[in-house]
Design a protein around this motif. Structure first.
Motif, mmCIF file in Angstrom:
data_model
loop_
_atom_site.group_PDB
_atom_site.id
_atom_site.type_symbol
_atom_site.label_atom_id
_atom_site.label_comp_id
_atom_site.label_asym_id
_atom_site.label_seq_id
_atom_site.Cartn_x
_atom_site.Cartn_y
_atom_site.Cartn_z
ATOM 1 N N THR A 11 0.836 -1.207 0.000
ATOM 2 C CA THR A 11 0.000 0.000 0.000
ATOM 3 C C THR A 11 0.871 1.258 0.000
ATOM 4 N N SER A 12 1.920 1.257 0.814
ATOM 5 C CA SER A 12 2.707 2.496 0.964
ATOM 6 C C SER A 12 3.392 2.895 -0.339
ATOM 7 N N VAL A 13 3.886 1.915 -1.119
ATOM 8 C CA VAL A 13 4.541 2.307 -2.368
ATOM 9 C C VAL A 13 3.559 3.034 -3.293
ATOM 10 N N ILE A 14 2.288 2.693 -3.192
ATOM 11 C CA ILE A 14 1.278 3.314 -4.076
ATOM 12 C C ILE A 14 0.748 4.628 -3.492
ATOM 13 N N HIS A 15 0.573 4.659 -2.181
ATOM 14 C CA HIS A 15 -0.165 5.789 -1.609
ATOM 15 C C HIS A 15 0.627 6.781 -0.764
ATOM 16 N N ALA A 16 1.684 6.346 -0.090
ATOM 17 C CA ALA A 16 2.366 7.279 0.822
ATOM 18 C C ALA A 16 2.888 8.493 0.058
ATOM 19 N N GLY A 17 2.526 9.654 0.507
ATOM 20 C CA GLY A 17 2.967 10.901 -0.127
ATOM 21 C C GLY A 17 2.291 11.196 -1.452
ATOM 22 N N GLN A 18 1.505 10.238 -1.965
ATOM 23 C CA GLN A 18 0.893 10.419 -3.292
ATOM 24 C C GLN A 18 -0.613 10.553 -3.132
ATOM 25 N N HIS A 19 -1.072 11.778 -3.113
ATOM 26 C CA HIS A 19 -2.489 12.037 -2.883
ATOM 27 C C HIS A 19 -3.073 12.778 -4.077
ATOM 28 N N PRO A 20 -4.392 12.629 -4.340
ATOM 29 C CA PRO A 20 -4.994 13.385 -5.451
ATOM 30 C C PRO A 20 -4.675 14.875 -5.310
ATOM 31 N N GLU A 70 9.754 12.464 -2.282
ATOM 32 C CA GLU A 70 10.500 12.514 -1.012
ATOM 33 C C GLU A 70 9.651 11.973 0.140
ATOM 34 N N ASP A 71 8.383 12.336 0.151
ATOM 35 C CA ASP A 71 7.491 11.859 1.223
ATOM 36 C C ASP A 71 7.269 10.353 1.120
ATOM 37 N N ASN A 72 7.161 9.878 -0.119
ATOM 38 C CA ASN A 72 6.928 8.445 -0.320
ATOM 39 C C ASN A 72 8.112 7.628 0.214
ATOM 40 N N ILE A 73 9.324 7.999 -0.193
ATOM 41 C CA ILE A 73 10.487 7.183 0.218
ATOM 42 C C ILE A 73 10.779 7.387 1.707
ATOM 43 N N ALA A 74 10.562 8.604 2.211
ATOM 44 C CA ALA A 74 10.776 8.837 3.652
ATOM 45 C C ALA A 74 9.841 7.943 4.456
ATOM 46 N N PHE A 75 8.625 7.756 3.962
ATOM 47 C CA PHE A 75 7.678 6.867 4.636
ATOM 48 C C PHE A 75 8.172 5.420 4.578
ATOM 49 N N LEU A 76 8.603 4.994 3.389
ATOM 50 C CA LEU A 76 9.072 3.605 3.233
ATOM 51 C C LEU A 76 10.273 3.317 4.123
ATOM 52 N N GLU A 77 11.117 4.340 4.306
ATOM 53 C CA GLU A 77 12.336 4.144 5.106
ATOM 54 C C GLU A 77 12.151 4.570 6.566
ATOM 55 N N ASN A 78 10.965 5.023 6.908
ATOM 56 C CA ASN A 78 10.677 5.444 8.276
ATOM 57 C C ASN A 78 11.646 6.532 8.765
ATOM 58 N N GLY A 79 11.900 7.520 7.894
ATOM 59 C CA GLY A 79 12.832 8.589 8.249
ATOM 60 C C GLY A 79 12.125 9.898 8.514
ATOM 61 N N TYR A 80 12.905 10.944 8.816
ATOM 62 C CA TYR A 80 12.315 12.254 9.111
ATOM 63 C C TYR A 80 11.718 12.871 7.842
ATOM 64 N N ALA A 81 12.494 12.888 6.761
ATOM 65 C CA ALA A 81 12.024 13.434 5.475
ATOM 66 C C ALA A 81 13.028 13.032 4.402
ATOM 67 N N GLY A 82 12.640 13.167 3.148
ATOM 68 C CA GLY A 82 13.532 12.784 2.049
ATOM 69 C C GLY A 82 14.130 13.988 1.343
ATOM 70 N N ILE A 83 15.296 13.767 0.740
ATOM 71 C CA ILE A 83 15.937 14.800 -0.090
ATOM 72 C C ILE A 83 16.281 14.126 -1.409
ATOM 73 N N ALA A 84 15.510 14.421 -2.454
ATOM 74 C CA ALA A 84 15.731 13.764 -3.748
ATOM 75 C C ALA A 84 16.858 14.477 -4.495
#
Ligand code: LCS
Length: 395
Positions: A11-20, A70-84
């Motif tokens: 679910t997270s790969v599809i939805h985390a950080g990715q909203h309409p 950045e939000d998607n991968i930060a969620f997958l990695e359980n981190g503070y935030a992502g820097i692409a």
């Protein structure tokens, strides 16, 4: 659904950080292909720059499409935030530039991606940064290398291309005691198979070129720090140096990441079977794959990885010559560098990805001349086995 409620990686790969998108409800995150963002008035521009008002300013500093990734991968990695970043190398060099100074010492895995080693030795050394490479699969080697000024412990696990593993939890313990920042290049595993921050690492990074994007059509990178403090230090340097990702690039990776969990499942299933096939083949001398009981750190793989990944290396009884004949004979696998794509890729590290690492350093790192690296894709297993079998017949 709120990201925090997501339980499954499928679910997270599809939805985390990715909203309409709030503008028109676009289900696919729109590509905000713009370099700059208009201010309503001068006051708003000043407020955005001072940080009083949240909002976008300029794409090197931030962009909604890039932020979704950045939000998607930060969620997958359980981190503070992502820097692409523009590439995996941009992620690595940004972290080192942000956290090291002329007095810093780095300890790194000896068998590490060739360009990582070359940039540390030929560029960062110019600024006074010293590095010791060691077999980090033995924690005692790391302890022996620690100096007063050791700033970073930079590990790659599984390592490119030897597939040696490093115990992330043990490294985190030593690093914490000595006030050293633990950075893990998690490219070979992907966030589906290994989450270094959950094991105590301070920063995880990826070449998203590989499994995260997964379609061999984009180069990119990402850094995910565990804390706000590290995030701010690194993000500041990334935006100043300008190693940022581009919005279109981010959109392609967002599209790729949606199938990461499915691709990981299929490719590692293929890899497990191919590793057994190769291990039992009369022309194959050795195979190193974390899923095989014969891997020296099979127990560690079971402990710190959620699966065994899709990459392996092997050597033939006929050595270098036989290996070359084999990689010249594959028909379905593609003879190419890179890894983690949906298609299987095969290459010879000593003369390709690690060609610029000196012969002596390659020997010390275990990158032997007979080593062939195979990144297994999502093709049907029977076709892959047939291809390797016919290529081995030609040897
Ligand atoms: N980290 C690892 C573990 C890698 O394997 C690579 C690239 C990078 C970082 C750099 O990422 P990039 O800048 O290319 O996105 N590894 C490659 C390889 O083994 N074959 O081709 C590229």
């Amino acid at each position: 659904m709120k990201d925090s409620k997501i339980k499954s990686p499928y679910t997270s790969v599809i939805h985390a950080g990715q909203h309409p998108d709030p503008a028109f409800g676009s289900v696919s995150v729109p590509i905000y292909q713009t370099s700059t963002f208009a201010f309503e008035n001068a006051e708003q521009g000043a407020a955005r720059f001072s940080g009083e008002e949240k909002g976008y300013i300029y794409t090197r500093i931030g962009n909604p499409t890039i932020k979704a990734l950045e939000d998607n991968i930060a969620f997958l990695e359980n981190g503070y935030a992502g820097i692409a970043t523009a590439s995996g190398m941009a992620a690595i060099t940004t972290v080192i530039t942000a956290l090291c100074d002329k007095k810093s010492h780095i300890i790194s895995t000896a068998s590490i991606y060739g360009a990582t080693r070359v940039v540390i030795d030929s560029v960062f050394s110019k600024f006074g940064i010293e590095t010791d490479y060691t077999d980090t699969s033995d924690i005692r080697n790391i302890e022996r290398c620690i100096k007063q000024n050791t700033k970073l412990l930079f590990i790659e696990t599984p390592a490119n291309p030897t597939m040696a593993l490093t115990d992330i939890e043990a490294c985190a313990k030593v690093a914490k005691e000595k006030n050293i920042i633990l950075v893990v290049d998690n490219t070979f595993a992907s966030p589906i198979i290994q989450n270094p921050l959950n094991l105590g690492a301070d920063i995880v990074l990826h070449s998203v070129t590989k499994f995260i994007n997964g379609h061999s059509d984009v180069v990119g990178g990402i850094i995910v720090p565990e804390s706000r403090d590290l995030f701010e230090q690194i993000q500041k340097v990334m935006t100043l140096i300008g190693g940022n990702m581009d919005p279109h690039q981010a959109w392609l990776v967002l599209r790729g990441v949606k199938t990461l969990a499915l691709r990981a499942e299929k490719s590692q299933d293929n890899a497990m079977k191919l590793a057994r096939f190769l291990e039992n083949h009369p022309k194959v001398k050795w195979v190193i794959y974390p899923g095989l009981e014969s891997h020296p750190q099979h127990a560690l793989a079971k402990k710190q990885m959620n699966g065994f990944g899709a990459i392996m290396c092997f050597g033939l009884k006929g050595g270098f010559e036989a290996g070359h004949q084999m990689i010249n004979s594959v028909k379905l696998c593609t003879l190419a560098v890179s890894l983690g794509g949906i298609e299987s890729l095969i290459q010879h590290p000593a003369s390709m990805t690690h060609a610029k690492v000196s012969k002596e350093d390659k020997e010390k790192a275990g990158i032997t001349d007979d080593l062939i690296r195979l990144s297994v894709g999502c093709e049907g297993y029977e076709d892959l086995e047939e291809d390797l079998a016919q290529a081995l017949d030609k040897v």
